[in-house]
Write a protein that holds these residues in place. Sequence first.
Motif, PDB file in Angstrom:
ATOM      1  N   ILE A 313       0.838  -1.200   0.000  1.00  0.00           N
ATOM      2  CA  ILE A 313       0.000   0.000   0.000  1.00  0.00           C
ATOM      3  C   ILE A 313       0.873   1.251   0.000  1.00  0.00           C
ATOM      4  O   ILE A 313       0.602   2.223  -0.712  1.00  0.00           O
ATOM      5  CB  ILE A 313      -0.939  -0.013   1.219  1.00  0.00           C
ATOM      6  N   GLY A 314       1.951   1.237   0.787  1.00  0.00           N
ATOM      7  CA  GLY A 314       2.842   2.393   0.811  1.00  0.00           C
ATOM      8  C   GLY A 314       3.477   2.658  -0.533  1.00  0.00           C
ATOM      9  O   GLY A 314       3.598   3.813  -0.963  1.00  0.00           O
ATOM     10  N   GLY A 315       3.892   1.604  -1.218  1.00  0.00           N
ATOM     11  CA  GLY A 315       4.472   1.772  -2.554  1.00  0.00           C
ATOM     12  C   GLY A 315       3.478   2.361  -3.533  1.00  0.00           C
ATOM     13  O   GLY A 315       3.843   3.175  -4.398  1.00  0.00           O
ATOM     14  N   CYS A 316       2.211   1.975  -3.416  1.00  0.00           N
ATOM     15  CA  CYS A 316       1.168   2.555  -4.275  1.00  0.00           C
ATOM     16  C   CYS A 316       0.995   4.041  -3.988  1.00  0.00           C
ATOM     17  O   CYS A 316       0.803   4.841  -4.906  1.00  0.00           O
ATOM     18  CB  CYS A 316      -0.147   1.808  -4.063  1.00  0.00           C
ATOM     19  N   TRP A 317       1.088   4.397  -2.720  1.00  0.00           N
ATOM     20  CA  TRP A 317       1.019   5.812  -2.361  1.00  0.00           C
ATOM     21  C   TRP A 317       2.203   6.591  -2.947  1.00  0.00           C
ATOM     22  O   TRP A 317       2.034   7.686  -3.490  1.00  0.00           O
ATOM     23  CB  TRP A 317       1.021   5.957  -0.829  1.00  0.00           C
ATOM     24  N   ASN A 318       3.389   6.047  -2.834  1.00  0.00           N
ATOM     25  CA  ASN A 318       4.555   6.717  -3.425  1.00  0.00           C
ATOM     26  C   ASN A 318       4.362   6.943  -4.915  1.00  0.00           C
ATOM     27  O   ASN A 318       4.690   8.010  -5.449  1.00  0.00           O
ATOM     28  CB  ASN A 318       5.813   5.879  -3.188  1.00  0.00           C
ATOM     29  N   LEU A 319       3.842   5.925  -5.592  1.00  0.00           N
ATOM     30  CA  LEU A 319       3.622   6.037  -7.033  1.00  0.00           C
ATOM     31  C   LEU A 319       2.634   7.149  -7.348  1.00  0.00           C
ATOM     32  O   LEU A 319       2.852   7.960  -8.265  1.00  0.00           O
ATOM     33  CB  LEU A 319       3.106   4.698  -7.565  1.00  0.00           C
ATOM     34  N   ALA A 320       1.546   7.225  -6.581  1.00  0.00           N
ATOM     35  CA  ALA A 320       0.515   8.230  -6.837  1.00  0.00           C
ATOM     36  C   ALA A 320       1.002   9.643  -6.535  1.00  0.00           C
ATOM     37  O   ALA A 320       0.784  10.578  -7.328  1.00  0.00           O
ATOM     38  CB  ALA A 320      -0.734   7.915  -6.011  1.00  0.00           C
ATOM     39  N   VAL A 321       1.685   9.810  -5.401  1.00  0.00           N
ATOM     40  CA  VAL A 321       2.091  11.153  -4.989  1.00  0.00           C
ATOM     41  C   VAL A 321       3.208  11.691  -5.887  1.00  0.00           C
ATOM     42  O   VAL A 321       3.330  12.912  -6.068  1.00  0.00           O
ATOM     43  CB  VAL A 321       2.506  11.151  -3.506  1.00  0.00           C
ATOM     44  N   HIS A 322       4.013  10.805  -6.478  1.00  0.00           N
ATOM     45  CA  HIS A 322       5.050  11.248  -7.403  1.00  0.00           C
ATOM     46  C   HIS A 322       4.548  11.321  -8.846  1.00  0.00           C
ATOM     47  O   HIS A 322       5.319  11.664  -9.759  1.00  0.00           O
ATOM     48  CB  HIS A 322       6.264  10.324  -7.313  1.00  0.00           C
ATOM     49  N   HIS A 323       3.282  11.031  -9.062  1.00  0.00           N
ATOM     50  CA  HIS A 323       2.694  11.126 -10.397  1.00  0.00           C
ATOM     51  C   HIS A 323       2.624  12.585 -10.824  1.00  0.00           C
ATOM     52  O   HIS A 323       2.389  13.481 -10.002  1.00  0.00           O
ATOM     53  CB  HIS A 323       1.294  10.509 -10.376  1.00  0.00           C
ATOM     54  N   GLU A 324       2.826  12.830 -12.089  1.00  0.00           N
ATOM     55  CA  GLU A 324       2.851  14.214 -12.588  1.00  0.00           C
ATOM     56  C   GLU A 324       1.512  14.930 -12.434  1.00  0.00           C
ATOM     57  O   GLU A 324       1.459  16.167 -12.436  1.00  0.00           O
ATOM     58  CB  GLU A 324       3.268  14.229 -14.070  1.00  0.00           C
ATOM     59  N   LEU A 325       0.423  14.180 -12.285  1.00  0.00           N
ATOM     60  CA  LEU A 325      -0.895  14.786 -12.145  1.00  0.00           C
ATOM     61  C   LEU A 325      -1.338  14.922 -10.695  1.00  0.00           C
ATOM     62  O   LEU A 325      -2.471  15.328 -10.422  1.00  0.00           O
ATOM     63  CB  LEU A 325      -1.932  13.980 -12.933  1.00  0.00           C
ATOM     64  N   CYS A 326      -0.459  14.609  -9.766  1.00  0.00           N
ATOM     65  CA  CYS A 326      -0.820  14.731  -8.352  1.00  0.00           C
ATOM     66  C   CYS A 326      -0.921  16.202  -7.967  1.00  0.00           C
ATOM     67  O   CYS A 326      -0.107  17.036  -8.382  1.00  0.00           O
ATOM     68  CB  CYS A 326       0.214  14.041  -7.470  1.00  0.00           C
ATOM     69  N   GLY A 327      -1.928  16.522  -7.157  1.00  0.00           N
ATOM     70  CA  GLY A 327      -2.159  17.892  -6.734  1.00  0.00           C
ATOM     71  C   GLY A 327      -1.282  18.327  -5.587  1.00  0.00           C
ATOM     72  O   GLY A 327      -0.426  17.574  -5.083  1.00  0.00           O
ATOM     73  N   LYS A 328      -1.494  19.561  -5.151  1.00  0.00           N
ATOM     74  CA  LYS A 328      -0.706  20.133  -4.065  1.00  0.00           C
ATOM     75  C   LYS A 328      -0.921  19.378  -2.763  1.00  0.00           C
ATOM     76  O   LYS A 328       0.005  19.244  -1.957  1.00  0.00           O
ATOM     77  CB  LYS A 328      -1.089  21.603  -3.877  1.00  0.00           C
ATOM     78  N   PHE A 329      -2.131  18.878  -2.556  1.00  0.00           N
ATOM     79  CA  PHE A 329      -2.448  18.110  -1.359  1.00  0.00           C
ATOM     80  C   PHE A 329      -2.907  16.712  -1.754  1.00  0.00           C
ATOM     81  O   PHE A 329      -3.731  16.559  -2.667  1.00  0.00           O
ATOM     82  CB  PHE A 329      -3.538  18.800  -0.538  1.00  0.00           C
ATOM     83  N   ALA A 330      -2.347  15.699  -1.106  1.00  0.00           N
ATOM     84  CA  ALA A 330      -2.704  14.305  -1.379  1.00  0.00           C
ATOM     85  C   ALA A 330      -3.561  13.803  -0.220  1.00  0.00           C
ATOM     86  O   ALA A 330      -3.106  13.803   0.933  1.00  0.00           O
ATOM     87  CB  ALA A 330      -1.453  13.452  -1.528  1.00  0.00           C
ATOM     88  N   ILE A 331      -4.779  13.372  -0.534  1.00  0.00           N
ATOM     89  CA  ILE A 331      -5.767  13.073   0.508  1.00  0.00           C
ATOM     90  C   ILE A 331      -6.181  11.619   0.425  1.00  0.00           C
ATOM     91  O   ILE A 331      -6.532  11.111  -0.642  1.00  0.00           O
ATOM     92  CB  ILE A 331      -6.992  14.005   0.370  1.00  0.00           C
TER      93      ILE A 331
END
Length: 487
Positions: A313-331
Motif C-alpha cells: 500500500i505504501g508503494g502505491c502511495w509513493n507512485l501516486a504522490v510522485h505522479h505528474e498529475l498529483c495535486g498540491k495536497f494528497a488526501i
Amino acid sequence: MKTITCFIPYQTPEIWENFLKDLEQNDHIKTIYLLGKPDAKTQWNKAKALKTESISKTTTLKKTADVVDTDYVLLITKETEIKLGQFALERFISMADDTGAGMVYSDYLQVADGKQSNHPVIDYQEGSLRDDFNFGPLWFINNDVFKNAVNSFSESYDFAGLYQLRLAISRNQELFHIPEPLYSQIEWDTRASGKKIFDYVDPKNRQVQIEMEKAATTHLKAIGGYLKPDFKAVNLNEGNFPVEASVIIPVRNREKTIADAIDSVMKQKTRFDFNLIIVDNHSSDRTTEIIQSYAAKYKNLIHVIPERTDLGIGGCWNLAVHHELCGKFAIQLDSDDLYKDETTLQQIVDTFYKEKCAMVIGSYQMTNFKLEEIPPGLIDHKEWTPDNGRNNALRINGLGAPRAFYTPVFRSIKIPNTSYGEDYGLGLAISRHYQIGRIYNSLYLCRRWEDNSDASLSIEAMNKHNYYKDKLRTVELKARIQLNKSK
C-alpha cells in the motif's frame, strides 16, 4: 535460594484457588499478597491480605513496594485464571539471573472457549511505547529494580500506574522476553482483532488516555525524546501543481466497495479543482473493470496500474504522490471506505491554509457495511493536541483518518513500501518537524466488514504488525533524541 513475593489482584477469590495452591507448594515463594479487600480469607499459609485499590493505581504499586523483602517480585496484572507451567518460576529466576534484566516476561498458552493455543508475545524495544504492549498478565521483576522504579514516580495515577512502572523500569534496565510458554491463562475477551483495536479510542476511556499521555510525556522528557511545540514553517506556495488536491486510493480486489468509494469522491463540492488517482495494484477480480468504467465517465479520474509487482500500500502511495498529475495536497481514501459528505475535501484543504501545516488528520465514524453506526462510533483522536500531539503519537497505535499530506513534504520523506503501518511511519516522521492539523468533526465513514484487512488477524499476524510499528517508533525516537542533542 532466591525468593519471590507475589501480588495478586484478588477481587474474585474462586478463580485463584488453583494458582494459589501452586504458589503455596513452591519453595521460592515467600509471601503472597492478595490485593484488594482487607478481610480476604484463604486457607494458604503464605497468603496475606493487603488493602489496596486497583492494580493500575500508583498508590497500589507504592504499597506493594513497601512490603517486598525478597529477591524478586511476581506481579499479576489482571484477574484471570492462571496455571503455571512445569518449573515456570524456576525458569523465570534462571533467566532473570542469567540476563540481569530488570524484568522478564514470557509467552503463554491461551485457553479460550475450551481450546488451548499458543500465545507468543514480542520482544520489547526502545520504541515499544504504546500503553497496550502485551507482556502477558505475569510480570517477573527484580526487587531492587521494582523499588527503584516505584520510588522514581513523580506523578500519581488512577489508571496508568502499570504503564508508569514499566516505562520507569525501561529507562535503566532491560525488559527481557522469554520465547517459551511458561504458563496458561483463561482468555475471556474472545472478540476478533478488528474489534479490539479500537478500544483505546473509545470515548468512555478518555480519562485513561489522558493519564497515559501524561505518563508517556514524562518518560520522553526523562530520556531526551520529548519535542517542544516548536515547528518548522511550511511554505504552501512551493511548486506548481495541475490541481489543488488529489484523492489517492490504492486498491486491490475490492469489487464490492470501489464503486462506492469513487462515488463519494466525485460528489465532492469544492472551490478548487481536484482529481482522483487510483493505483490499481494488479486486481484479479472485477475491480479493474469497474475503475475503467468510471474513468470513461470522469476526466479527473486517473487509473494507474503499476509496472512493478512488488508494491505494498505504501508503494502505491509513493507512485501516486510522485505522479505528474498529483495535486498540491494528497488526501487518503481507503478502497472500502467513504467520505461522510460532499464537504470533506474542502474542509481538509481549508485546514491546511488555516493552520499552515504539512499534514491534516480528520475524524471518522465506525459503521457496518450498511453505513449504520457501530461502537465505538466517532473516532476523533482528541489526544492529538497541537501542543503535545507529536509526543503522544509515539504512544498511540494510529493517527486517525482521513489523512492528508502537503505533497512536497510527502515527496521529500516518502512512505515505507509496506501494507501495514506505512501511514503511521510517515505521520511520525512529518510530526518530528511540522505541525499536523486536526479536524475533530466526522469526515469519513470507516466500514467494518468481514474482508477488512484487520478484521480477524491471527496472533502471529498481530504480533508482526505490532513489532513493525514498535520498530517505526524506535527509529523515530532515536531520531528525536539525536535532534534534541544537536540543538
